[in-house]
Design a protein around this motif. Structure first.
Motif: not given
Ligand code: WT7
Length: 657
Positions: A317, A393, A418-419, A421, A521, A524
């Motif tokens: 994404v 990210v 530090d994003t 999403w 964060v 999971r």
């Molecule tokens: C999961 C989403 C976001 C785009 C790439 C991954 C973890 C993502 C962070 C952050 C801590 C993060 C979470 C989230 N995550 N960014 N900055 N700090 N955790 O997308 O594969 O949909 O993964 O990535 O656990 O739920 P995705």
């Protein structure tokens, strides 16, 4: 860990360093403290009005919308839904008058070849290829699979789909043929866009050959467009396969963008969940694009003269929102790099930054850790003075990696954003405003304007005290949110909304908020692993392992890893006892290859452990929590006597030979 399995999510980790935004960063930035405060206040006092105003200001509409948010089908929310627009026109056509000659894409291949496409050239290429799609019968609403290396044509293909209202679904080039087939089948795609091969890690990855393995089982696919990139030999099916260059030959480089409804699906992107097969996350056109534009401005502070580099592959994404759509919609210059970070040596990223004058650099913690391991000499050998902003990210960034990124790459001059999403959120949700938000290593700081993030307990109540861990939820719908899971509305509700009776969007992450309101964060709360920032479902890997003829049972858990964040550890009960360590090692390598073949190399287990059984409850449920503790070499202090087979814990704990 499933949420049922613990009462509260304990939060242990504390990091107190605070980095004030560099004094002069804000000079030239659109985001002033006053504007930021005004945005927060506006979102608070008039939520819908806030989004409506921004949607009118940032997007070029073909038909203006009159309704902002339609919650009648909640949790299937609709935004701006009586408006029409075209996403590709919003990314390309709108810039031609002002920036036609500005580089849109600076591309460098792994072998070192460089190509620059201006906005005018990119629009011509997109239009020509859109005409080719049409000429081959691809229509509005059709699904098109994109299975490409990181070359400009990957973005051209995405934009061309958007131009004619076809729905693309990009499949990461590192996924195997079976993964590709599942996605083609679920989406019922009519066309596949691929390449002969791409350069990655010093090798040619034969993408067309991978497609050929499964296309025979994909009757929905009528056309396969093949870009010539690596020049490797490929096989060909007359009537189905067509070279990209032949498909566009003689076609016009003008293709009027079609008007689509604001809610028309722009794309599907498959992502792993805790159960079942990967789900096709469906994104909208207008709300999604709006989100990418706003976050490019707010979080990346994108400016006219930036050279912006997001290292993510278009298969994720991040490569959609922050390579193919957001930066182009803002008229930015992006750098695209085809290959691996260590080719020919670990200085490649820094050489790319120097050579192309990168000013904004956005990457993943796993890449930072991998590059950090090779020491400071590689980055020090290059001139990184043009960098002004760094981003991270994909997973929580550990403070050591953060500090290295800050000191060695950013030279203590560049703020780090530090994003936080997800594939589902579409765009950044919690992130600093560079130049305004003081940062703490490891925290994604505060929610962006209009994003109602909160931390709630198991009953759905906001946690009472600072630093108390809980479920990270979003309490109001937002324009860039996912709309549904393709073909499975029930799973959409179940996965994201059911936990708290449709009141909140449930992210699947746990978090805490500190006394300053900063979010941390923690990871999971479901059975989803993060390996090198990539999301993998434990069940998905287990079912692949379970399908191997020599496997009776398999359970997969994550354990911490210095570079990849989490590493996959698989516990295997073989069908027939294995005679000795040689037999274990043979089957072990075979299983690792098997998983790489069936899903992709990213899912290959780092460790395989054999056992005569797995720890189970009396009702037969595998106790993953115990397996996780064993894989992490943690002490097991819980009572195992209620297990069906308490002795198994001892056997599993015996260190593997
Ligand atoms: C999961 C989403 C976001 C785009 C790439 C991954 C973890 C993502 C962070 C952050 C801590 C993060 C979470 C989230 N995550 N960014 N900055 N700090 N955790 O997308 O594969 O949909 O993964 O990535 O656990 O739920 P995705």
């Amino acid at each position: 860990m499933t949420h049922e399995s613990r009462d509260a999510i304990e939060s242990l980790f504390q990091e107190n360093r605070l980095f004030a935004p560099p004094q002069d960063f804000g000079r030239g930035s659109r985001m002033t403290p006053e504007l930021y405060r005004a945005l927060l206040a506006e979102a608070e006092s008039d939520y819908e009005g806030f989004w409506a105003r921004l949607a009118r200001a940032e997007l070029e509409w073909l038909t203006p919308f009159t309704r902002t948010l339609d919650a009648s089908g909640a949790p299937h929310y609709r935004w701006f839904d009586d408006g029409t627009l075209n996403v590709s026109a919003n990314c390309l056509d709108r810039h031609i008058a002002e920036r036609g000659a500005k580089p849109a894409i600076i591309f460098e291949g792994e072998p070192g070849d460089v190509r620059v496409l201006t906005y005018r050239e990119l629009l011509a290429e997109v239009s020509r290829f859109a005409n080719a799609l049409r000429a081959h019968g691809v229509k509005m609403g059709d699904r098109v699979i994109i299975y490409m290396p990181m070359v400009p044509e990957a973005v051209i293909a995405m934009q061309a789909c958007a131009r004619i209202g076809a729905i693309h679904s990009v499949v990461f080039g590192g996924f195997s043929s079976d993964s590709l087939k599942d996605r083609i089948t679920d989406a019922q795609a009519v066309a596949v866009i691929t390449a002969d091969g791409g350069h990655r890690g010093g090798r040619v990855i034969g993408l067309k050959a991978i497609c050929d393995k499964v296309l025979g089982d994909c009757p929905s696919v009528r056309t396969v467009f093949v870009l010539r990139r690596a020049g490797n030999e490929i096989s060909w099916q007359e009537g189905r396969d067509v070279w990209w260059h032949d498909a566009v030959a003689g076609l016009s480089d003008s293709c009027p963008p079609v008007a689509v409804g604001a809610e028309h699906p722009l794309y599907l992107l498959y992502t792993s969940g805790s159960t079942g097969r990967p789900k096709g996350i469906q994104h909208s056109s207008a709300g999604y694009l709006l989100g990418t534009i706003l976050t490019m401005r707010w979080v990346f502070d994108i400016r006219e003269d930036d050279v912006y580099w997001c290292t993510a592959d278009i298969g994720w994404v991040t490569g959609h929102s922050y390579v193919a759509y957001g930066p182009l919609a803002c008229g930015a210059t992006i750098l695209m790099y085809e290959g691996a970070p260590m080719i020919p040596d670990p200085g490649r990223f820094w050489r790319l930054c120097e050579r192309h004058g990168v000013t904004i650099f956005y990457t993943a913690p796993t890449a930072i850790r991998a590059l950090k391991k090779h020491g400071d000499d590689y980055p020090r050998a290059y001139n990184l003075d043009k960098l002004r902003l760094l981003g991270s990210v994909g997973e929580p960034i550990n403070p050591e990696a953060w500090m290295w990124f800050y000191r060695v790459i950013g030279q203590e001059r560049c703020p780090i954003v530090d994003t936080w999403w997800q594939t589902e959120t579409g765009v950044h949700m919690i992130a600093p405003i560079p130049g305004l938000t003081a940062t703490k290593p490891g925290s994604c700081t505060r929610p962006l304007p209009g994003i109602a993030a909160d931390v709630v307990d198991a009953a759905g109540e906001p946690v009472k005290a600072p630093d108390e861990g809980g479920f990270l939820v979003i309490k109001r719908p937002w324009p860039a949110m996912l709309r549904t899971i393709w073909g499975d509305a029930e799973r959409y509700r179940e996965t994201y909304w059911a936990r708290f009776e449709n009141r909140y969007y449930v992210s699947g992450d746990s978090a805490r908020r500190d006394a300053d309101g900063y979010f941390w964060v923690m990871g999971r709360v479901d059975d989803v692993l993060k390996v090198s920032g990539h999301r993998l479902g434990t069940m998905e890997i287990e079912s692949v392992l379970g399908a191997h003829p020599q496997v009776a049972e398999a359970a997969v858990v994550g354990r911490p890893d210095d570079v990849t964040g989490e590493a996959i550890c698989a516990f295997i009960v073989p069908r027939a006892a294995l005679a000795d360590s040689a037999a274990r090692s043979v089957l072990g390598s075979d299983l690792r290859r098997w998983v790489a073949d069936k899903i992709g190399p990213i899912a290959r287990p780092a460790e395989i452990r054999f056992a005569s059984n797995l720890p189970k409850t009396r009702s037969g449920k595998i106790m993953r929590r115990l397996l996780r503790a064993i894989a992490r070499h943690e002490t097991i202090d819980e009572d195992v006597s209620t297990l069906e087979n308490p002795d198994i814990v001892r056997e599993l704990k015996a260190p593997p030979e």
